[in-house]
Design an enzyme around this catalytic site. Structure first.
Site, PDB file in Angstrom:
ATOM      1  N   GLU A 318      10.201   2.751   0.626  1.00  0.00           N
ATOM      2  CA  GLU A 318      11.448   2.283   0.028  1.00  0.00           C
ATOM      3  C   GLU A 318      12.181   3.406  -0.709  1.00  0.00           C
ATOM      4  OE1 GLU A 318      12.727  -1.179  -3.197  1.00  0.00           O
ATOM      5  OE2 GLU A 318      10.684  -0.400  -3.183  1.00  0.00           O
ATOM      6  N   HIS A 319      11.517   4.007  -1.683  1.00  0.00           N
ATOM      7  CA  HIS A 319      12.101   5.088  -2.486  1.00  0.00           C
ATOM      8  C   HIS A 319      11.369   6.389  -2.173  1.00  0.00           C
ATOM      9  CE1 HIS A 319      12.439   1.464  -5.243  1.00  0.00           C
ATOM     10  NE2 HIS A 319      13.709   1.816  -5.120  1.00  0.00           N
TER      11      HIS A 319
END
Length: 433
Positions: A318-319
């Site tokens: 995600e990040h």
């Protein structure tokens, strides 16, 4: 060849816990389908100890709650929403509508139509995630969604005033103090007091994410989202203290939030682990961050920057925070991530809270096929066609007849035949009357 200095729990253990979540969620959704508001109220009492006369806040109640929020908090909310709104408008401006003439009198076009009702889920529980109101509601309103229903749970039996203020300032048309699977199911299937929506967006715990997954198809959703993930990429120049702080910044989201470091430096890896162990005992959110790091933290040491980027893409997290000497290289080297955070001057927390890009992002490998929530998610890109030239009607009619008969679609072929007959007088041998 990567060396793993810290392992996470096995995938089998993660899957076993998800099976229980799926079963629970399916039961709640089925019950709400059958009993509507009565079931919603029972689950709200059971899970949130919350059963007001109405779950929906009136305009007067919203006004009173917003007035109770400190001025600085309101000012900060407005500032961040301005950043989110500006970025979403740039996204909208990048989406072109067009009409082209491909043949004489043949016009093909594309336009964008907002969904007519969207649900925004803003998590609560332990943490009042006011920022999720900005990401879901502001973006929907920039897209032109006429009705946005926003749901958030109470926090320990209390109204989360700052979250309500954020929902209101973002432009929510309905604000409901309702959380969990019961909120998602109510928005999706509708009850006597809540009209259903067309699409639901927003992050949430494993139960909320599973509810969205099970309801997808009946309604649209932004994306399949699970626990928050952070992947830090570091070379020899990275500061282990910064690596550790940033890993723990996301681990505090929940006990199942993965936090992973990939580095070309064994020294950075070892020092980062040491810094995490030093900082963690004093964190106020240790009860979440500690099990997250213990069970889902990983540290990988690789031989080269090429191997670093290749392994990062395998994670498809995600990040992804890039703490290397040339962080912008990641833009060309990586293809599978939700959002990149380039260089020590930025961080995942900026994206979560203040910078303006959307923080609703793909997890559990979904970055292999989708990006995060954006203004386009609330828009349906549709097409239209028009043929006004007689010659083109005849050309396309004859072509349609031939192409359709190759596929044995006689009905399709006859529709084409009729256009050719009307435009150019072609015979219709199948029309015997």
């Amino acid at each position: 060849m990567a060396e793993i200095l810290k392992h996470a729990v096995s995938k089998a253990e993660v899957t076993a816990s998800l099976d229980q979540v799926r079963e629970t969620v399916a039961g709640v959704i089925a019950d709400i389908r059958e009993r509507g508001d009565e079931a919603v109220r029972e689950y709200s009492e059971k899970f949130d100890n919350w059963s007001p006369g109405s779950f929906r806040l009136s305009a007067e109640e919203v006004e009173k709650i917003v007035a109770s929020v400190p001025e600085q908090v309101i000012a900060d909310i407005r500032f961040v929403q301005d950043q989110v709104r500006a970025f979403a408008r740039h996204q909208l401006d990048s989406m072109g509508e067009f009409e082209v003439e491909t043949l004489p009198g043949v016009r093909l076009g594309q336009k964008h139509i907002p969904v007519q009702a969207a649900g925004a889920y803003i998590p609560g529980g332990r943490y009042p995630l006011t920022a999720s109101a900005h990401m879901t509601i502001v973006t929907a309103k920039v897209a032109g969604v006429p009705r946005v229903v926003a749901c958030t749970p109470p926090i320990r039996g209390e109204i989360p005033a700052a979250t309500v203020a954020a929902m209101h300032l973002a432009g929510a048309d309905e604000i409901w103090l309702l959380g969990g699977v019961q909120a998602v199911a109510a928005m999706a299937v509708g009850t006597d007091t809540m009209q259903p929506v067309n699409l639901i967006a927003g992050p949430g715990n494993a139960y909320v994410a599973e509810a969205k997954r099970q309801l997808f198809g009946e309604i649209g959703i932004d994306l399949f989202a699970g626990p928050t993930e952070i992947l830090v990429l570091a070379d020899d120049d990275a500061d282990p203290f910064v690596c550790a702080v940033d890993l723990l910044s996301q681990a505090e989201h929940g006990p199942d939030s993965p936090a992973v470091l990939i580095t070309t430096s064994r020294e950075v890896a070892e020092q980062t682990i040491a810094e995490v162990e030093r900082i963690l005992p004093g964190m106020p959110t240790r009860d979440y961050a500690e099990p997250a790091w213990r069970d889902h933290g990983q540290v990988h040491v690789v031989d080269s920057i090429d191997e670093l980027y290749a392994l990062a893409d395998e994670f498809a997290f995600e990040h992804v925070e890039v703490l290397t000497a040339e962080p912008r290289e990641a833009l060309a080297r990586m293809t599978q991530y939700g959002a990149l955070f380039l260089g020590e001057g930025t961080c995942v927390s900026f994206g979560d809270k203040v910078i303006g890009t959307n923080h609703v992002l793909p997890t559990r490998g979904a970055a292999r096929y989708t990006g995060g929530l954006w203004v386009g998610k609330y828009l349906k890109t549709v097409t239209y066609q028009e043929v006004t030239d007689i010659g083109s009607q005849a050309l396309l009619g004859r072509l349609c007849g031939r192409a359709s008969r190759v596929e044995l679609f006689e009905g399709h072929a006859r529709s084409g035949d009729v256009r050719a007959a009307k435009a150019a007088g072609d015979a219709l041998p199948w029309n015997t009357e």
